[in-house]
Design a protein around this motif. Structure first.
Motif, mmCIF file in Angstrom:
data_model
loop_
_atom_site.group_PDB
_atom_site.id
_atom_site.type_symbol
_atom_site.label_atom_id
_atom_site.label_comp_id
_atom_site.label_asym_id
_atom_site.label_seq_id
_atom_site.Cartn_x
_atom_site.Cartn_y
_atom_site.Cartn_z
ATOM 1 N N ALA A 193 0.823 -1.202 0.000
ATOM 2 C CA ALA A 193 0.000 0.000 0.000
ATOM 3 C C ALA A 193 0.862 1.259 0.000
ATOM 4 N N GLY A 194 1.944 1.253 0.739
ATOM 5 C CA GLY A 194 2.826 2.412 0.783
ATOM 6 C C GLY A 194 3.471 2.712 -0.554
ATOM 7 N N ILE A 209 -12.051 1.355 -11.594
ATOM 8 C CA ILE A 209 -10.741 1.967 -11.306
ATOM 9 C C ILE A 209 -10.375 1.720 -9.851
ATOM 10 N N ARG A 210 -11.341 1.917 -8.949
ATOM 11 C CA ARG A 210 -11.070 1.713 -7.524
ATOM 12 C C ARG A 210 -10.685 0.267 -7.250
ATOM 13 N N THR A 266 -6.944 -1.140 -5.807
ATOM 14 C CA THR A 266 -6.792 -1.820 -4.515
ATOM 15 C C THR A 266 -6.398 -3.279 -4.646
ATOM 16 N N THR A 267 -6.285 -3.795 -5.888
ATOM 17 C CA THR A 267 -5.888 -5.202 -6.034
ATOM 18 C C THR A 267 -4.545 -5.314 -6.720
ATOM 19 N N VAL A 276 -2.453 3.314 -17.446
ATOM 20 C CA VAL A 276 -2.434 2.507 -18.670
ATOM 21 C C VAL A 276 -2.982 1.109 -18.383
ATOM 22 N N SER A 277 -2.748 0.596 -17.175
ATOM 23 C CA SER A 277 -3.245 -0.736 -16.810
ATOM 24 C C SER A 277 -4.769 -0.790 -16.751
ATOM 25 N N LEU A 278 -5.423 0.358 -16.721
ATOM 26 C CA LEU A 278 -6.883 0.395 -16.636
ATOM 27 C C LEU A 278 -7.565 -0.050 -17.923
ATOM 28 N N ALA A 279 -6.822 -0.145 -19.004
ATOM 29 C CA ALA A 279 -7.410 -0.628 -20.260
ATOM 30 C C ALA A 279 -7.980 -2.029 -20.071
#
Length: 115
Positions: free
Chosen positions: A39-40, A109-110, A114-115, A55-58
């Motif tokens: 997380a940090g 996106i959220r 978080t994963t 970019v990973s959100l594609a």
């Protein structure tokens, strides 16, 4: 894997069950995932690194104009990892005034963050 397959044909019923369970577990892990960042680590991202992460959100449906506008807003408003994290946790992404960024995409996106 080969030994598990051979035990399916040659082994007892309990051996076959065990081998099948093992194969199912391995299949659920495919494709192999990169280790999650602590997380940090994501909180310490600079605005440029946060924009690159987008970019990973594609993979979760954030593409094209929405993706470019999100990256532009992150850079323009100097949104670092900690600020982006806070925006996601408070459902404030839509405050960026990106026309096509709807609640479904914001949730995707959220979840990706978080994963």
């Amino acid at each position: 894997l080969a030994s598990q397959l051979s035990s399916l044909s040659a082994g007892s019923a309990s051996g076959r069950h065990s081998a099948c369970a093992s194969l199912r577990a391995r299949a659920r892990q495919w494709p192999p995932r990169a280790p999650m960042a602590a997380a940090g680590d994501v909180l310490a991202l600079s605005p440029q690194e946060t924009s690159k992460w987008c970019v990973s959100l594609a993979l979760c449906g954030v593409r094209g104009r929405v993706l470019r506008e999100l990256q532009d807003q992150i850079l323009r408003q100097h949104i670092d990892g900690a600020t982006f994290d806070r925006m996601l946790r408070t459902n404030a992404l839509q405050d960026l005034a990106i026309e096509e960024l709807n609640p479904r995409l914001a949730l995707a996106i959220r979840r990706s963050w978080t994963t």
